[in-house]
Design an enzyme around this catalytic site. Structure first.
Site, PDB file in Angstrom:
ATOM      1  CB  CYS A  16      -0.992  -0.001   1.166  1.00 16.97           C
ATOM      2  SG  CYS A  16      -0.233   0.181   2.792  1.00 16.97           S
ATOM      3  CG  ASN A  19       4.730  -1.766   4.712  1.00 20.47           C
ATOM      4  OD1 ASN A  19       5.868  -2.129   4.925  1.00 20.47           O
ATOM      5  ND2 ASN A  19       3.715  -2.610   4.801  1.00 20.47           N
ATOM      6  CB  CYS A  21      -3.054   1.941   7.164  1.00 16.22           C
ATOM      7  SG  CYS A  21      -2.674   3.441   8.105  1.00 16.22           S
ATOM      8  NE  ARG A  22      -4.637   1.496   1.920  1.00 12.47           N
ATOM      9  CZ  ARG A  22      -4.655   2.101   0.746  1.00 12.47           C
ATOM     10  NH1 ARG A  22      -5.680   1.917  -0.070  1.00 12.47           N
ATOM     11  NH2 ARG A  22      -3.655   2.876   0.353  1.00 12.47           N
ATOM     12  CB  SER A  23       0.379  -3.345   2.846  1.00 14.23           C
ATOM     13  OG  SER A  23       1.222  -2.370   3.411  1.00 14.23           O
ATOM     14  CG  ASP A 131      -4.623   5.387   3.134  1.00 14.38           C
ATOM     15  OD1 ASP A 131      -4.608   4.898   4.285  1.00 14.38           O
ATOM     16  OD2 ASP A 131      -3.703   6.075   2.668  1.00 14.38           O
TER      17      ASP A 131
END
Ligand SMILES: *[C@@H]1O[C@H](CO)[C@@H](O)[C@H](O)[C@H]1NC(C)=O
Length: 162
Positions: A16, A19, A21-23, A131
Site C-alpha cells: 500500500c 505500509n 495501515c492496509r498492507s 486508505d
C-alpha cells in the site's frame, strides 16, 4: 537464476502507499489464514510501501489494535518496495487502483510477479480497500480487516481451483 521446484514456497507481497495501515493488516491476515489452513510452510509473506515516508516504523496504532482484537499476530516494520521484489515474489497485491498504477510504473520489464488487486478476490465484490490513515477513528481499519479476511480466503481458493 534459481530453477523452479514444484515444492518451492509461494511468495506473496502486500503493498500500500505507506505500509503502516492496509498492507500490514493484509499481510497479518493472510499469514493467519494460511496458518489456520496448516500451510504456513508453503508460503513466504511480506509487505511493503510504495513510498518511503514510514520506513522502519511499526504500523499505525489503529492497525495494531485491530489485529490484536482479532488475534492476528504482527511484528513487522515498514519498508519500501525494491526492484528485486518484482523478481522474488510470485504475487504482489495492491490495495487500490493508485497502488496498481504505481506498481506497474515501478515494475521492471522482466517482472516475474503477478500484480494483482487484492479486492478482486473478494467474493462480495468490494474491490477497493480504502486508505483509513486520515480517518479520525478505527472503523476503516476494521473494514480493511474484514476485506482482508475475505480476500485472503478468496485468493487461496482461486489457487486451489487451478
Ligand atoms: C490444522 O491442524 C489442526 C491441528 O492438527 C487441526 O485440528 C485442524 O483441523 C487443521 N485444519 C485444517 C484446515 O486442516
Amino acid at each position: 537464476m534459481s530453477e523452479q521446484k514444484s515444492n518451492a514456497k509461494k511468495r506473496a507481497l502486500f503493498i500500500c502507499l505507506g505500509n503502516i495501515c492496509r498492507s500490514p493488516i493484509a499481510e497479518g491476515v493472510f499469514q493467519k489464514t494460511v496458518a489456520d489452513m496448516n500451510v504456513t510452510d508453503q508460503w513466504e509473506i511480506d509487505s511493503a510501501a510504495i513510498g518511503s515516508w514510514h520506513v522502519g516504523n511499526p504500523p499505525d496504532w489503529r492497525a495494531i489494535d485491530t489485529m490484536k482484537r482479532h488475534g492476528v499476530p504482527y511484528n513487522n516494520c515498514a519498508r519500501q518496495i525494491v526492484a528485486e521484489d518484482f523478481h522474488n515474489f510470485d504475487y504482489i497485491f495492491g490495495m487500490d487502483e493508485a497502488n496498481m498504477k504505481d506498481l506497474k510504473r515501478k515494475a521492471p520489464k522482466d517482472c516475474k510477479a503477478k500484480l494483482l488487486l487484492f479486492g478482486d478476490f473478494d467474493p462480495q465484490g468490494d474491490r477497493l480497500i480504502r486508505d483509513p490513515y486520515y480517518d479520525s477513528n478505527s472503523e476503516g481499519f476494521e473494514k480493511c480487516y474484514q476485506q482482508s479476511v475475505r480476500c485472503s480466503k478468496g485468493f487461496l481458493q482461486s489457487l486451489e481451483e487451478h
